[in-house]
Design a protein around this motif. Structure first.
Motif, mmCIF file in Angstrom:
data_model
loop_
_atom_site.group_PDB
_atom_site.id
_atom_site.type_symbol
_atom_site.label_atom_id
_atom_site.label_comp_id
_atom_site.label_asym_id
_atom_site.label_seq_id
_atom_site.Cartn_x
_atom_site.Cartn_y
_atom_site.Cartn_z
ATOM 1 N N ASP A 11 41.665 43.947 51.420
ATOM 2 C CA ASP A 11 40.946 43.203 52.460
ATOM 3 C C ASP A 11 41.884 42.885 53.608
ATOM 4 O O ASP A 11 41.561 43.047 54.762
ATOM 5 N N ASN A 12 43.091 42.443 53.234
ATOM 6 C CA ASN A 12 44.069 42.074 54.250
ATOM 7 C C ASN A 12 44.414 43.236 55.141
ATOM 8 O O ASN A 12 44.502 43.123 56.351
ATOM 9 N N GLN A 15 41.599 44.042 57.355
ATOM 10 C CA GLN A 15 41.378 43.018 58.381
ATOM 11 C C GLN A 15 42.394 43.158 59.501
ATOM 12 O O GLN A 15 42.066 43.007 60.665
ATOM 13 N N SER A 16 43.646 43.470 59.120
ATOM 14 C CA SER A 16 44.650 43.528 60.164
ATOM 15 C C SER A 16 44.407 44.705 61.112
ATOM 16 O O SER A 16 44.820 44.691 62.247
ATOM 17 N N GLN A 18 41.357 45.657 61.996
ATOM 18 C CA GLN A 18 40.159 45.436 62.794
ATOM 19 C C GLN A 18 40.479 44.736 64.104
ATOM 20 O O GLN A 18 41.267 43.812 64.147
ATOM 21 N N GLU A 20 39.555 42.060 66.719
ATOM 22 C CA GLU A 20 38.794 40.826 66.550
ATOM 23 C C GLU A 20 37.697 40.762 67.606
ATOM 24 O O GLU A 20 37.793 40.047 68.595
ATOM 25 N N THR A 40 33.620 36.434 65.261
ATOM 26 C CA THR A 40 34.714 37.402 65.182
ATOM 27 C C THR A 40 34.575 38.187 63.882
ATOM 28 O O THR A 40 33.922 37.725 62.947
ATOM 29 N N GLU A 41 35.202 39.365 63.863
ATOM 30 C CA GLU A 41 35.097 40.236 62.671
ATOM 31 C C GLU A 41 35.640 39.530 61.434
ATOM 32 O O GLU A 41 35.054 39.575 60.374
ATOM 33 N N HIS A 42 36.781 38.865 61.606
ATOM 34 C CA HIS A 42 37.497 38.317 60.458
ATOM 35 C C HIS A 42 36.850 37.046 59.897
ATOM 36 O O HIS A 42 36.779 36.847 58.683
ATOM 37 N N LYS A 43 36.355 36.170 60.808
ATOM 38 C CA LYS A 43 35.904 34.847 60.354
ATOM 39 C C LYS A 43 34.402 34.630 60.448
ATOM 40 O O LYS A 43 33.914 33.579 60.043
ATOM 41 N N PHE A 278 38.098 34.308 51.604
ATOM 42 C CA PHE A 278 38.899 34.832 52.718
ATOM 43 C C PHE A 278 40.373 34.544 52.488
ATOM 44 O O PHE A 278 40.740 33.694 51.668
ATOM 45 N N ARG A 281 44.969 33.155 57.581
ATOM 46 C CA ARG A 281 46.087 33.644 58.394
ATOM 47 C C ARG A 281 46.476 32.593 59.424
ATOM 48 O O ARG A 281 46.847 32.933 60.546
#
Ligand SMILES: C[S@@+](CC[C@H](N)C(=O)[O-])C[C@H]1O[C@@H](n2cnc3c(N)ncnc32)[C@H](O)[C@@H]1O
Length: 493
Positions: A11-12, A15-16, A18, A20, A40-43, A278, A281
Motif C-alpha cells: 500500500d505504501n 501510495q507514494s 500516486q 495526490e 486526495t488519493e491518499h486520504k 491507513f 505519513r
C-alpha cells in the motif's frame, strides 16, 4: 490469508507513486471559519483552511447524530446530557440507563422509549455499539433524509477482515432484537453501518478528558488524522468543538489525532492500520524515520545517571550487545540485548498483575507496580510510553489510598512527560497539571499549587475556551487558593 505487513508495505509503495490529485468539494456544514472539503488519493476527503486560523478559537461545533453513554459509565453518566458529576437515578423500567434529572429523562424519552422496551424484552443489557446502532436506526425511521449523513460516511467496507465482518454479522442479529421490524435495514447495509461506526465514532469526553460515551458527528467526521495535529476535539456536554492548538496557515489541512499521543510510532501505526486502514505519513511519523532523531516515547535512558537524555532502543538484531551514543553527554551506553529484553518483559508482567488488582486490591497492586517501576526507571527514558503507563497506574493507586507524597511524585513525572511528548497546548496537559495542583492542595502546599493552577488555566483557556467546565473548575480553584494565601498572609501580619 494475505499477510498484513506485506499488504501494508505494498500500500505504501503504491501510495507514494500516486499523484495526490486534489478535488475541491463543497463547504462543510456548520464550520465557523472559512474551510473547504478537498479530496486526495491518499486520504479521501479532508478539511482545509481557506483563511489563517489562530489558536484559541473555535473552528467547528456539532451536535451528534446519535450518542450513547458507554457500558463502563452507564450508571455514572446521564444518558441525556452526559454529565457525570451529579447524583443519578435509573430508568425504573429497564434499570439500564441513568439520568441526572426528571427533565433529562423526559428529553431522552424519544430516544429511549423503544430501547427501554427492547432491554426489558431481551432481559440483558445491550452493549454500547448495539445501543448506538439501534438509536441510529430509530432515527432513520423517523427521518430517512437525515440518514443520508450516515450513508455518506467513509466505511472502509472492503478493508475489514473476514473475522471482523463475522463479528459484525453476529452484532447485527442482536440489533434485530433491539429495534422494531420497520426500523430494520438489509443485512449488507447493517454491516456497512457497523464499518462506518468503527471508522467514524468519536469518544465523548468529560471535563477531565475521560471518555463517557461514543457519538457520531457526521460533519466533523471529515477531519483526517495526524499524530502531530493542529486541532483538538473537546466537548461541552454532547456538543463537539474543534479548536486549533496552533496557528493554521491558509491551505493547511485541519487535522485531529485519532490515537493516544503517548503511543510509540509502532503502536500508533498498528492502531491506525487495524482500525482505520491507513499508514500515517504525518510530520511526527516522518521525523522519527530519520536515524538521528530519538523518539522519547520508545527511548531508553542514557546510562550516565546524571544525564537526563533519551537514547535509542537497540533494534532487534543478531548481536548480543548493542550500544547507543548519547547526543547530550557523549556517553556510550552498552546494552546486553537479551538481559534488556528479559528485564522489560518482567516489568510488563509485573505491570499487568498490578493493573489487574488496581480496583479490587490497590495495596497489593501498588507492590507489583512498584517492582515494575524500579526496573523500568533504571532503563527507560521518563517519557517512554511503558514508564508513562506505570506512572499513571501508580498515580491512580496511590491517590485511591490517599498516599499523597507518592501520588505527587508520579503526577509530576507525568507532567514532565507531557511537556516532552505533547504539543505545547493540549487539553490533556492542562488536566495533568491540574491533577498535580489538586494533590498540592491536599498537601496544603498552596503557593506551589497556585503556580500549577495558573499554568493549567493558561493552557485550558486556549485549548478548551473560557466557558468550558475544565477552565471554570481550574479558575475557581485558583481564586480560592489565592484567597486562602491572602488570608494566611494577613493573619500572619
Ligand atoms: C473519519 S474518516 C475521515 C474522513 C475520510 N477521509 C472521508 O473521506 O470520509 C477516517 C478515514 O479517513 C482516512 N484517513 C484519515 N486520516 C488519514 C491519514 N492521515 N492518512 C490517510 N488516510 C486517512 C482513512 O480512510 C480513515 O479510515
Amino acid at each position: 490469508m494475505e499477510n498484513r505487513s506485506t499488504k501494508e508495505f505494498e500500500d505504501n509503495k503504491s501510495q507514494s507513486k500516486q499523484a495526490e490529485a486534489e478535488i475541491i468539494l463543497d463547504e462543510p456544514k456548520g464550520a465557523l471559519k472559512k474551510v473547504c472539503i478537498k479530496k486526495t488519493e491518499h486520504k479521501g476527503r479532508g478539511i482545509y483552511a481557506l483563511e489563517t486560523i489562530q489558536r484559541g478559537t473555535s473552528i467547528w461545533q456539532e451536535l451528534p447524530f446519535s450518542a450513547v453513554v458507554d457500558d463502563q459509565n452507564i450508571s455514572k453518566a446521564c444518558s441525556s446530557c452526559f454529565v457525570n458529576d451529579k447524583r443519578m437515578f435509573r430508568c425504573s423500567k429497564c434499570s439500564l440507563v441513568h439520568y441526572c434529572s426528571k427533565q433529562c429523562q423526559v428529553d431522552d424519552w424519544q430516544n429511549h422509549q423503544e430501547e427501554c422496551k427492547a432491554t426489558v424484552k431481551v432481559q440483558r443489557n445491550p452493549p454500547t455499539f448495539i445501543r448506538l446502532a439501534s438509536r441510529i436506526l430509530r432515527k432513520r425511521r423517523v427521518d430517512v433524509t437525515l440518514f443520508k449523513q450516515i450513508e455518506n460516511l467513509e466505511s472502509n467496507y472492503s478493508k475489514f477482515q473476514q473475522s471482523q465482518m463475522e463479528t459484525f454479522a453476529q452484532l447485527a442479529m442482536v440489533v434485530k432484537e433491539c429495534v422494531g421490524k420497520d426500523e430494520l435495514i438489509p443485512a449488507a447495509d447493517m454491516l456497512t453501518l457497523f464499518c462506518q461506526l468503527t471508522s467514524n465514532g468519536f469518544s465523548v469526553l468529560d471535563a477531565e478528558m475521560q471518555s463517557t460515551g461514543v457519538g457520531i458527528y457526521p460533519n466533523v467526521s471529515l477531519l483526517n488524522h495526524s499524530c502531530w495535529p493542529n486541532c483538538v476535539v473537546i466537548f461541552e456536554g454532547l456538543k463537539l468543538n474543534v479548536r486549533p492548538i496552533r496557528k493554521i496557515e491558509i491551505g493547511e489541512e485541519i487535522t485531529i489525532s485519532y490515537t493516544d499521543l503517548f503511543f510509540t510510532g509502532e503502536e500508533r501505526r498498528k492502531e491506525l492500520y487495524e482500525r482505520y486502514f491507513f499508514t500515517c505519513r504525518c510530520e511526527l511519523c516522518e521525523k522519527y524515520k530519520s536515524v538521528s532523531e530519538v523518539d522519547p516515547r520508545s527511548a531508553l535512558r542514557c546510562s550516565n545517571t546524571s544525564c537526563d537524555n533519551p537514547v535509542d532502543q537497540p533494534s532487534s538484531s543478531d548481536k548480543d550487545e548493542e550500544y547507543a551514543v548519547c547526543c547530550k553527554c557523549g556517553k556510550i551506553s552498552t546494552f546486553d540485548v537479551a538481559v534488556l529484553d528479559d528485564n522489560l518483559k518482567k516489568a510488563r508482567s509485573l505491570f499487568k498483575k498490578g493493573s489487574e488488582l488496581s480496583t479490587s486490591e490497590p495495596e497489593n497492586a501498588l507492590t507489583y507496580l512498584h517492582q515494575a517501576f524500579l526496573i523500568q526507571q533504571s532503563l527507560l527514558y521518563y517519557a517512554n510510553h511503558e514508564l508513562v503507563m506505570t506512572h499513571r497506574a501508580l498515580f491512580d493507586c496511590s491517590s485511591k489510598l490517599h498516599k499523597w507524597d507518592e501520588a505527587l511524585q508520579h503526577a509530576e513525572c507525568l507532567e514532565r512527560a507531557y511537556h516532552v511528548v505533547y504539543p505545547e497546548y493540549h487539553p490533556d496537559t492542562a488536566v495533568q497539571i491540574y491533577r498535580v495542583a489538586k494533590i498540592l492542595l491536599y498537601m496544603n502546599q498552596l503557593e506551589k499549587a497556585v503556580t500549577e493552577l495558573r499554568y493549567a488555566l493558561k493552557i485550558s483557556e486556549v485549548t478548551c475556551g473560557y466557558r468550558h467546565k475544565l477552565t471554570k473548575v481550574i479558575e475557581t480553584s485558583l481564586k480560592n487558593s489565592e484567597a486562602e494565601i491572602a488570608i494566611g498572609q494577613s493573619t500572619r501580619s
